[in-house]
Design an enzyme around this catalytic site. Structure first.
Site, short mmCIF file in Angstrom:
data_model
loop_
_atom_site.label_atom_id
_atom_site.label_comp_id
_atom_site.label_asym_id
_atom_site.label_seq_id
_atom_site.Cartn_x
_atom_site.Cartn_y
_atom_site.Cartn_z
N VAL A 59 -21.76 28.02 -2.03
CA VAL A 59 -21.81 28.94 -3.10
C VAL A 59 -23.10 29.12 -3.74
CG1 VAL A 59 -20.87 28.89 -5.53
CG2 VAL A 59 -19.60 28.01 -3.58
N TYR A 100 -16.33 16.23 -2.06
CA TYR A 100 -15.10 16.38 -0.77
C TYR A 100 -14.38 15.56 -1.09
CZ TYR A 100 -17.82 20.13 1.32
OH TYR A 100 -18.28 21.51 1.47
#
Length: 122
Positions: A59, A100
């Site tokens: 990103v 994550y």
């Protein structure tokens, strides 16, 4: 920095690529093509049956912290599950492990370890 030609090949040969674009629209609501901006992407490789690995969740730094990385990972995982691929692994930078884990990924599950082969060149 990776060579552009190799990045193109990696994307071309990926099983799945999820891309997130920011589009500027005109007064009528139509997107202005030349003002479309890639702000994130994720890709996965797979054996097309049992296993997939997520790579390169990216990103643009100016857009980080807005949930776009989460959206890319969740969309990628959901798409792989819809294709009946249940075993999903990923490679992550050490700084991103907590991110994550919040999305359900676990390390060292039942003692399973990833092993790597690094060729030595003479």
């Amino acid at each position: 920095k990776r060579p552009v030609d190799k990045v193109e090949q990696a994307l071309k040969h990926s099983f799945l690529v999820a891309a997130l674009h920011l589009e500027t629209i005109d007064e009528s609501g139509a997107p202005i093509e030349e003002e479309s901006e890639l702000i994130g992407l994720a890709r996965a490789t797979s054996d097309h049956v049992f296993n997939a690995t997520i790579w390169d969740v990216l990103v643009d730094p100016k857009w980080q912290g807005n949930g776009f990385g989460t959206a890319l990972v969740e969309r990628t995982v959901n798409t792989l599950h819809r294709r009946d691929i249940a075993n999903i692994s990923l490679f992550a930078d050490a700084k991103a492990i907590t991110f994550y884990e919040r999305l359900g990924f676990k390390g060292d599950l039942e003692g399973v370890k990833g092993l790597f082969f690094y060729p030595t060149y003479r």
